[in-house]
Structures are given as C-alpha cells and as structure tokens.
Enzyme design. Structure first.
Site, PDB file in Angstrom:
ATOM      1  N   SER A 286       0.840  -1.192   0.000  1.00  0.00           N
ATOM      2  CA  SER A 286       0.000   0.000   0.000  1.00  0.00           C
ATOM      3  C   SER A 286       0.874   1.242   0.000  1.00  0.00           C
ATOM      4  O   SER A 286       1.996   1.210   0.519  1.00  0.00           O
ATOM      5  CB  SER A 286      -0.888   0.025   1.244  1.00  0.00           C
ATOM      6  OG  SER A 286      -0.094   0.174   2.405  1.00  0.00           O
ATOM      7  N   ASP A 287       0.379   2.307  -0.574  1.00  0.00           N
ATOM      8  CA  ASP A 287       1.024   3.582  -0.319  1.00  0.00           C
ATOM      9  C   ASP A 287       0.850   3.863   1.172  1.00  0.00           C
ATOM     10  O   ASP A 287       0.029   3.230   1.845  1.00  0.00           O
ATOM     11  CB  ASP A 287       0.416   4.695  -1.191  1.00  0.00           C
ATOM     12  CG  ASP A 287       1.386   5.870  -1.354  1.00  0.00           C
ATOM     13  OD1 ASP A 287       2.301   6.022  -0.516  1.00  0.00           O
ATOM     14  OD2 ASP A 287       1.227   6.652  -2.319  1.00  0.00           O
ATOM     15  N   TRP A 288       1.627   4.785   1.698  1.00  0.00           N
ATOM     16  CA  TRP A 288       1.670   5.016   3.148  1.00  0.00           C
ATOM     17  C   TRP A 288       0.313   5.514   3.661  1.00  0.00           C
ATOM     18  O   TRP A 288      -0.107   6.629   3.375  1.00  0.00           O
ATOM     19  CB  TRP A 288       2.791   6.003   3.461  1.00  0.00           C
ATOM     20  CG  TRP A 288       4.097   5.306   3.767  1.00  0.00           C
ATOM     21  CD1 TRP A 288       4.886   5.500   4.865  1.00  0.00           C
ATOM     22  CD2 TRP A 288       4.764   4.289   2.998  1.00  0.00           C
ATOM     23  NE1 TRP A 288       5.973   4.656   4.829  1.00  0.00           N
ATOM     24  CE2 TRP A 288       5.922   3.908   3.703  1.00  0.00           C
ATOM     25  CE3 TRP A 288       4.483   3.624   1.804  1.00  0.00           C
ATOM     26  CZ2 TRP A 288       6.814   2.930   3.256  1.00  0.00           C
ATOM     27  CZ3 TRP A 288       5.360   2.650   1.346  1.00  0.00           C
ATOM     28  CH2 TRP A 288       6.507   2.321   2.072  1.00  0.00           C
ATOM     29  N   ALA A 290      -2.564   4.078   2.764  1.00  0.00           N
ATOM     30  CA  ALA A 290      -3.614   3.857   1.760  1.00  0.00           C
ATOM     31  C   ALA A 290      -4.386   2.561   1.989  1.00  0.00           C
ATOM     32  O   ALA A 290      -5.232   2.192   1.184  1.00  0.00           O
ATOM     33  CB  ALA A 290      -3.024   3.875   0.355  1.00  0.00           C
TER      34      ALA A 290
END
Ligand SMILES: *[C@@H]1O[C@H](CO)[C@@H](O)[C@H](O)[C@H]1NC(C)=O
Ligand SMILES: *[C@@H]1O[C@H](CO)[C@@H](O)[C@H](O)[C@H]1NC(C)=O
Ligand SMILES: *[C@@H]1O[C@H](CO)[C@@H](O)[C@H](O)[C@H]1NC(C)=O
Ligand SMILES: *[C@@H]1O[C@H](CO)[C@@H](O)[C@H](O)[C@H]1NC(C)=O
Ligand SMILES: *[C@@H]1O[C@H](CO)[C@@H](O)[C@H](O)[C@H]1NC(C)=O
Ligand SMILES: *[C@@H]1O[C@H](CO)[C@@H](O)[C@H](O)[C@H]1NC(C)=O
Ligand SMILES: *[C@@H]1O[C@H](CO)[C@@H](O)[C@H](O)[C@H]1NC(C)=O
Ligand SMILES: *[C@@H]1O[C@H](CO)[C@@H](O)[C@H](O)[C@H]1NC(C)=O
Ligand SMILES: *[C@@H]1O[C@H](CO)[C@@H](O)[C@H](O)[C@H]1NC(C)=O
Ligand SMILES: *[C@@H]1O[C@H](CO)[C@@H](O)[C@H](O)[C@H]1NC(C)=O
Ligand SMILES: *[C@@H]1O[C@H](CO)[C@@H](O)[C@H](O)[C@H]1NC(C)=O
Ligand SMILES: *[C@@H]1O[C@H](CO)[C@@H](O)[C@H](O)[C@H]1NC(C)=O
Length: 790
Positions: A286-288, A290
């Site tokens: 995941s993006d940070w 997300a």
C-alpha cells in the site's frame, strides 16, 4: 457487487490456474504467484521458506513495523529463518532523506532525453546508491501514476511524461538498471492516480492537496477515478505493463479510489488486471496510509501494508486467518510474493549490505542510547557524470534565433543573470525540502529563493551539493576571462532594484532570466503561470536587453504567451528539474559544448483552458470521470484541433536535420494480437511484444555541428479503431556529425498495432489502413506512408 462477480468468473477461467501449483498455495479464488517469467527457482525457494513459518511469522512479513524501523518502511522479520526487516525507501530522483547520496535529474528531465541508453545508465546508478545504503526496496520509479492527465498534477514531474509509450519505455529501462543492482524496484502508483487534490480523506490534514489553503473541510471519501476499461488499458496500464516486463518486484497501490473502490482494496484492478491479466508475480504494497481495511484489502490483492504498525494487518490479519475470513493460502501467497523477488535478486545470499543510515535523522548517534544510527556511507561514486549528462541531454531548446543573438552564446562580453532561480538559496540547497523528518515539504506558498533542481515531497532528495547556474557561469568566466558576469537575483524587486535590473540588463551583451514553477507531493499547481513574478521579470529584462535568454526550471508545462514572441527573447531553454549538477549541465548547453537534443514529453498550451482541470470542488465524495477517454495531451490537441504553443515531442538543436527513405517491412494481419493458448508472463502475453514491423528512415545532419536527433514514429489507426489522430509508437535517438547521415529504426510490436477490445477483453489488430508518420515532433512530420492490414 457486479464487478466482483465478473472478477470471479474471469479468474476461474484464467489460464494461469491450470499450471501445476505447489500444494501450499493451491486455492482457486484469487490469483496465485507461479514464478512465471524466470522466477521459477526463486519461487520454489520462497515456498520452501513459507512452509516453515507459523501464521504470526507470515503476518510479520506482510506488515510494516510503523515508526520502529530505520527506513521509510520496514517489514517485520523472522530472525529464526534469517529473514531480516526489509528496508523500503523513497524516491524516484534520489534516496530520501539521508546524506552522502546523489540527487539525479527528475523523471521529467530524464524522459526529455528520449534516450533509452541514458535512462538505463541513470537507473543503474540510482540502484547502486540504494544497494550501497542497504535498502531492499526502492519506492520508485513512478510508472504511469500519475501519467499526466492533469498537467498541473503535483507529482507529474516524478514520472516520465504524458504519453504511455514514452513513459513505458523509460520505466522499462529505469527498472532494468535499478534491479541490476539487486534492489527491488516498485512500479507506482497503481492506478489512475492523477491528482493530489482529495487524494486522502480529511483533506484538512496532512496529505491534503489542492487547494492548499483548504483547512476547514473534511471529505469523507478519497477521490474516485472513474475510468473506462479501454482507457485503462491503452493509457494508464500501459507503462505498468512495461515495468512488469522489466521484472519489477513490487507495485504500490495508490491513495485514490477506482470506480468508487479504494485502490488498495479493489479486487478488479489488483486481482484481475494486475495479477491475472498482467501476470504480476511480485507483491503489492500500500502507499503510506492507503490501506483502509484488513479482510477486503487482503482478499482484493494487497500483500504488504505500509507503514503498518499494527493498524490493519498485524494482529487483525492473524485473527482473520484464524477465524477463516482470510484463507491461509492467501496469506502464503502474500509472503511468497514478497520473498520471491527478494531471493531472485540475490538479497538472501548474505552479501547484501545492511541498512547503514536512518531515515529519521542525519545524526550519527542515538541521543538516548548512544548507538550509531547513521554510518554516513558515501554512495555517490562517479554518478555526477551520468547526472550531468542526463541533464544536458534532457535540456530542451524551445526557441532560438539565428546569427549572433540567441544560443549557443557567442561573442559574450557582459553576461547578466536575473531571477532567484539563477543562484543559491540563502537558506541552503535543501531549504525547500525542510528537514522535517520524512516530510520534505516546501513551505506552502513560500518563495524558493534559490535555483529549483528537484520538486518536493517523497520524490525529493537531500542535495549533497548543488551547483547552481550562477556558480557554474562564474567558474566558466574565471576560466575564459573573455567576459564579465553580473547579476541581480531578485524576483520581487523593491526600492531601486528595478532601476538596477534595467541598468544591468541595458549594459549586458547577453541576459539570462531564470524562472520557475513548482509543485510536489500534496500540492497540485493552481495555475500554469510562472511563479514569483516570472513573466514580469522576463519582459522587463527584455525591454532593456535585445538578447534575452530565458531558462526555465519548471515541473511541467507553463504558459509562455506573455513573452514567447517578444523579439528580444532570443532563446528559451527548459531544463525542468536537472538535479545536483544543474549549473554545470546548463553551461555545457549555453556555450555549445553540448548541442541540445531534449524533446518535450508533454504539450505546452497557449491557454490554461486547453488542459484538463484538476477536480477541486468541495465535496464529501469527490468523483472524477475520465470522460476524455483516450484524448490525453497531444492526442487531445490533435483531435480537438487546438493549436499548442509547443507540441509534444518538440525541441530544437544548434544544427538541422533532414529525413528521407521511409521504409516498412514485415507483415501483420488483423484479429487477436496474442497467440491463442499462449502462457501468460509478467506484463502480458509475450507474443504481444514480438516485432511485427520494422519501420526505418534515414536522418541526415544538414548543419555544421554535431548533434543528436530524436526521430519519432506516430501511427494513425484505421478510422474504425476510434483512436486519436496520431499515437506515438516509436522513437530513436541518433547522434550525427555535421554532414553525416544514419538510419533510425522503429520496431513495432503487435501490441503497438492494437487497440484494447472490451468485448473480447484482448488486444486486437485492426483491419484497414494505418498511416505512418515519422518526424521531429508530434506535429513536425517529415515523412508519411501507410500500410494496409487485411
Ligand atoms: C516480527 O518482527 C519483529 C520486528 O523485526 C521481530 O522483533 C519479531 O521477533 C518478529 N516476530 C516473529 C514471530 O518472528
Ligand atoms: C476535520 O478533521 C479534523 C481532524 O481529523 C478536525 O480537527 C477538524 O475539526 C475537522 N474539521 C471540520 C470542518 O470538520
Ligand atoms: C470502471 O467502470 C467503467 C465503466 O463502468 C468500466 O469500463 C471499467 O472496467 C471499470 N474499471 C475498474 C477498474 O473497475
Ligand atoms: C463511470 O463514468 C461513466 C461515464 O464516463 C459512466 O457511464 C459509468 O457509469 C461510471 N461508472 C462508475 C462505476 O461510476
Ligand atoms: C475475524 O477476525 C477479524 C479481525 O479481528 C474480524 O474483523 C472479523 O469480523 C472476524 N470474522 C469472523 C467471522 O469472526
Ligand atoms: C550474492 O549475490 C550477489 C549479487 O547478485 C553476487 O554478486 C554474489 O556472487 C552472490 N554471492 C553468493 C555467495 O552467492
Ligand atoms: C533512539 O533510541 C530510543 C530508545 O531505544 C528510541 O526510542 C528512539 O526512537 C531512537 N531514536 C532514533 C532517532 O533512532
Ligand atoms: C524569499 O525572499 C523573500 C524576500 O526576501 C522573503 O519574503 C521570503 O520569505 C523568502 N522565502 C523563503 C522560503 O525563505
Ligand atoms: C525598467 O524598465 C521597464 C521597461 O522598459 C520600465 O517600464 C520601467 O519603468 C523601468 N523601471 C525603472 C525604475 O527604471
Ligand atoms: C499561481 O499559483 C501559485 C502557487 O499557488 C501562486 O503563488 C501564484 O500567485 C499563482 N499565480 C497566479 C497568476 O494566480
Ligand atoms: C527590444 O530591445 C530594444 C533595444 O533595447 C528596445 O528598444 C525594444 O523596445 C525592445 N522590445 C521589446 C518588445 O521589449
Ligand atoms: C526487424 O529487425 C530486426 C533487427 O534487424 C530483425 O531481427 C527482425 O527480424 C525484423 N523483424 C521484422 C518483422 O522485419
């Protein structure tokens, strides 16, 4: 609901499931990694490791340890099996944020070279720095998210321009180079992540995005990108397919929603498009921040939560496996996907460096424990050489005047420089990336007051040094002793400063005006105007100096109408974001040591209205309809008959080129592009990438100095295909001495000749006449031909 049902159907009939899977991973309800594409042996080793793990151990590897690690992100470890905490670190232009590392030209500058070999060399050097610091996973490069739907998108400069073919080719070379060092590269951000505005919920908080004055409105949902299937395939997925063909070990899912579902819990885009259709074998992180759930995210295809810290995965995932909500086969696959590239790239063999910096601080010792936390390992090597070369080759000459005026500089007696962008920032090279650990955000709305050589946010990196233009020109003057240098580095002159600018410009033989437009993660641009009074500064200098040369350090297109046709503006250079060797690379081009050969990786419009606007309405549930479909950048200008200021692919040289001898060889027939029954591979069916046609032409240097030309191939599809008028399908950069000629070659793959057919869910070669355009830009077409596909 409907989407999920159709996903299931497609997955059940997917060919990859018919291959014999080792027993621990057998489960037909989601796509399993198979080790396809050359990773078979690493895959078997990963399976062997996974079979020895307990559920808490497996979960440990899928969950970041939050702020406890040294890096931007760290996974948990399994000490008993010798699996360390894997270190994940930004970003696409250099390691962020530590010391003794290089700052490379940003993606947009690198793409402007249109030079595959240089892009590869840049990737090799970047990867060597990551390895040297003991980083396992590079959170880079940006490979089509954003692609450039919104020319004002805050992160546009991190990637490789607003065309999927160019973007994909650049991502491919970059990843090959980066991973050659044994570092895992991350293709990001998957997918349709085109603007910062509304990318997170609670837009009043961090990660807000545009408008950055917005502090008192909390949106409940993140922005939803609503994209049609065909547009998704032909534009947004295209560069990711190239990244996977290059072997990218990781993909990062993005902050936005897709058709209403969070990107990191969208089974259609993760399980189906990425892991089945593109046969991705690595892991999705995941993006940070997300990740928005445990069970839906895991079942949809997210494999690793970052930065973690027991938010969604961790204990919640252990319980979800224990109570049967997540099959253990799914957890096995998550871990297998993480470990396979780690093993394949040789990170498990004991020779990979341990992490030797701390992303939270530049200090050497931990103040509490006295432990060494930053060994300050120097990873710069001779990368300054490639950094300077990429910046030189990526500098674009947009306007020039023949004779003594313009470029290259000749008969310089008195050179005057204007604009704060010409010089050093009085508060230091990293001021606009303030040392807030892990932040690097430019002060909102603040002037930069120094040359811009990289943007801000996670795409930025701390400069080890920064050669600004003024320093480099002073150095040149000291060597040559044939000209004087003067400067007035003010953007908002007060008091008698205007008079000083006028007088300085008036007595100069050559005036250089430096201007910028800035953006970064979190902040889309709110307009296309130059920042800091740039238009006014240019026109004032030009009024007093008939040989005014404009140098732009910008993050994307800016409007130039206020001054572009000013007779005294004799040359314009766009160097974008050149990295730490900024001044040195610029001096090479200004003085003609290097002949400029960069070409625009996007279109510069005459009016802001010609671009697709950022969606900035204050709403709880922001929805963006990509209703322009395939009409991205030049495709839009061509289709709608809008005259740009400078078109995609445009760039001048100090020499001239002629084109001749267009030839087409090979054969192709209409219908499905992929061979029926073929085994899939990362990036898509291999036969899609086989060369169907070779198109060649001769380019001759008809001027009087050495120079390089980027010859470009555009195809016009048969009318029934409903494609934009022209789409880029090849480019070849060739360096030629004066009078020399050479052949440029464009291998055209079956995919290049195809459209995405939503009914058959496959790439289809169209029946009819394809027009072939070879030229120096998307509008400067030199040679035309066609071929008929039966
Ligand atoms: C999980 O990872 C942490 C952090 O690296 C480590 O301290 C711990 O021992 C690991 N737990 C297991 C069960 O291996
Ligand atoms: C928005 O959310 C933040 C905390 O997330 C809160 O402090 C603020 O009061 C909220 N603003 C509005 C207008 O609801
Ligand atoms: C999004 O919705 C459009 C229109 O219904 C559809 O064509 C497309 O396949 C969907 N994409 C995804 C990833 O769900
Ligand atoms: C997406 O937008 C299209 C129009 O562009 C519309 O037909 C479709 O229903 C939308 N789909 C979703 C899932 O919102
Ligand atoms: C399983 O555990 C997860 C995490 O604690 C929880 O959210 C979920 O409701 C549980 N499901 C069942 C069926 O108990
Ligand atoms: C470990 O991997 C590196 C990089 O791939 C390689 O150079 C080295 O020879 C390998 N060492 C062993 C012991 O296999
Ligand atoms: C220093 O050590 C303390 C105690 O272990 C820890 O809490 C802190 O995060 C460390 N600081 C840094 C910058 O590593
Ligand atoms: C830039 O300089 C101006 C004028 O001196 C000043 O007002 C502004 O605060 C400076 N910007 C930064 C980021 O320091
Ligand atoms: C500087 O030159 C500009 C353009 O010629 C002129 O409009 C302006 O009045 C001048 N300013 C001063 C203070 O001389
Ligand atoms: C353009 O946007 C920048 C950044 O928000 C701002 O500083 C500048 O004043 C704006 N320019 C115009 C002409 O609105
Ligand atoms: C160009 O420079 C000349 C000489 O300095 C000046 O007379 C003229 O007004 C300038 N033109 C413009 C458009 O600034
Ligand atoms: C294209 O050219 C390459 C390199 O010369 C050659 O190997 C290939 O067979 C050619 N393909 C076709 C379809 O002409």
């Amino acid at each position: 609901m409907l989407l999920q049902l159709s996903t299931l159907t497609l997955l059940l009939t997917s060919p990859i499931l018919s291959t014999a899977s080792p027993t621990i991973n057998a489960d037909p309800s989601f796509p399993l990694t198979t080790g396809a594409g050359g990773w078979e042996s690493a895959y078997q080793q990963a399976l062997a490791l996974v079979s020895q793990m307990s559920i808490p151990e497996k979960v440990n590897l899928t969950t970041g340890i939050g702020s406890l690690g040294r890096c931007e992100g760290n996974t948990g470890s399994i000490p008993r099996l010798g699996i360390p905490e894997l270190c994940f670190q930004d970003g696409p232009a250099g390691i962020r944020p530590t010391d003794f590392n290089s700052v490379f030209p940003a993606g947009i500058t690198a793409a402007s070279t249109w030079d595959r070999e240089l892009l590869l060399q840049r990737g090799l050097a970047l990867g060597a720095e990551w390895r040297g610091k003991g980083i396992n996973v590079a959170l880079a490069p940006v490979t089509g998210g954003p692609l450039g739907r919104n020319a004002a998108g805050g992160r546009f400069w991190e990637g490789f321009g607003a065309d999927p073919y160019l973007h994909g080719a650049a991502a491919y070379e970059t990843i090959i180079g980066w991973q050659s060092n044994g570092v895992i590269a991350t293709a990001k951000h998957w997918i349709a992540y085109e603007q910062e505005t509304w990318r997170n919920t609670n837009s009043g908080g961090p990660g807000a995005g545009y408008p950055f004055t917005l502090t008192n409105f909390n949106n409940t949902y993140t922005l939803s990108s609503n994209v049609s299937d065909r547009t998704m395939h032909e534009l947004y997925m295209w560069p990711f397919a190239e990244a996977l063909r290059a072997g990218a070990g990781a993909v990062m899912c993005s902050y936005n929603r897709i058709n209403g579902t969070q990107a990191c819990e969208d089974p259609y885009s993760l399980n189906h498009l990425l892991k089945t259709e593109l046969d991705f074998q690595g892991f999705v992180m995941s993006d940070w921040g997300a990740t928005y759930s445990t069970i839906p995210a895991v079942l949809a295809g997210e494999d690793v939560e970052m930065p973690g810290g027991d938010q969604w995965f961790g204990q919640g995932l252990i319980e979800s496996v224990n109570n049967g909500s997540v099959p253990e086969t799914r957890l096995n696959d998550m871990v297998t996907r993480l470990l396979t590239p780690w093993i394949f790239l040789g990170q498990n063999n004991g020779s990979y460096p341990e992490t030797n910096y701390n992303g939270n601080t530049l200090e050497t010792y931990n103040a509490t424990t006295g432990e060494v936390i930053n060994e300050h390992v120097n990873v710069q090597d001779d990368h300054a050489v490639i950094i300077k070369k990429v910046a030189e080759e990526g500098t674009i000459l947009l306007k020039n005047t023949d004779g003594d005026r313009g470029l290259p500089l000749t008969n310089v007696k008195k050179l005057a420089m204007f604009g704060t962008d010409a010089g050093a920032n009085p508060k230091g090279p990293n001021y606009c990336q303030q040392w807030i650990p892990g932040s690097q955000l430019c002060p909102v709305g603040a002037s930069n007051n120094g040359t811009q050589a990289v943007g801000w946010g996670s795409g930025a990196s701390l400069f080890p040094y920064l050669v600004d233009p003024l320093a480099a020109i002073n150095e040149r003057a000291s060597q040559e002793q044939t000209f004087d240098v003067e400067w007035v580095l003010e953007d908002w002159p007060v008091g008698d400063s205007w008079a000083t600018i006028n007088a300085t410009a008036h007595r100069a033989t050559h005036c250089l005006v430096f201007v910028q437009a800035r953006s970064g993660e979190d902040s889309d641009r709110q307009n296309f105007t130059l920042w800091d009074n740039g238009d006014n500064l240019i026109n004032t200098v030009a009024a007093n100096c008939p040989n005014t040369i404009v140098v732009e350090h910008v993050v994307g297109p800016v409007l130039m109408e206020e001054w572009v046709e000013n007779e005294n503006v004799t040359a314009i250079l766009n160097a974008h974001l050149p990295g730490q060797e900024s001044g040195n690379s610029l001096v090479s081009v200004l003085f003609g040591d290097v002949n400029p050969s960069g070409k625009l990786p996007y279109t510069i419009a005459k009016s802001a209205d010609d671009y697709i606007p950022i969606f900035g309405e204050y709403v709880n549930d922001p929805q963006v309809y990509f209703s322009e479909e395939l009409l991205l950048d030049y495709r839009r200008f061509d289709a709608l008959n809008i005259t740009p200021r400078y078109e995609f692919g445009f760039g001048l040289s100090y020499t001239t080129f002629s084109y001749s001898d267009l030839a087409i060889s090979g054969s192709v027939s209409s219908g499905p592009a992929a061979t029926p029954g073929e085994q899939n591979a990362p990036g898509g069916f291999p036969s899609l990438f086989s060369t169907a046609l070779n198109i060649t032409a001769t380019v001759a240097n008809t001027g009087d100095c050495t120079g390089a030309e980027v010859a470009q191939l555009y195809l016009g599809f048969p009318a029934s295909a409903n494609e934009p008028p022209r789409v880029l399908r090849g480019f070849d950069k060739i360096s030629l001495c004066a009078g020399e000629s050479g052949q440029v070659t464009f291998p055209v793959t079956k995919k290049d000749l195809s459209i995405w057919d939503v009914y058959s869910q496959g790439w289809q070669i169209v029946q009819g006449t394809y027009d072939v355009y070879v030229g120096a830009s998307s509008r400067d077409i030199k040679l035309v031909s066609n071929f008929i596909v039966a």
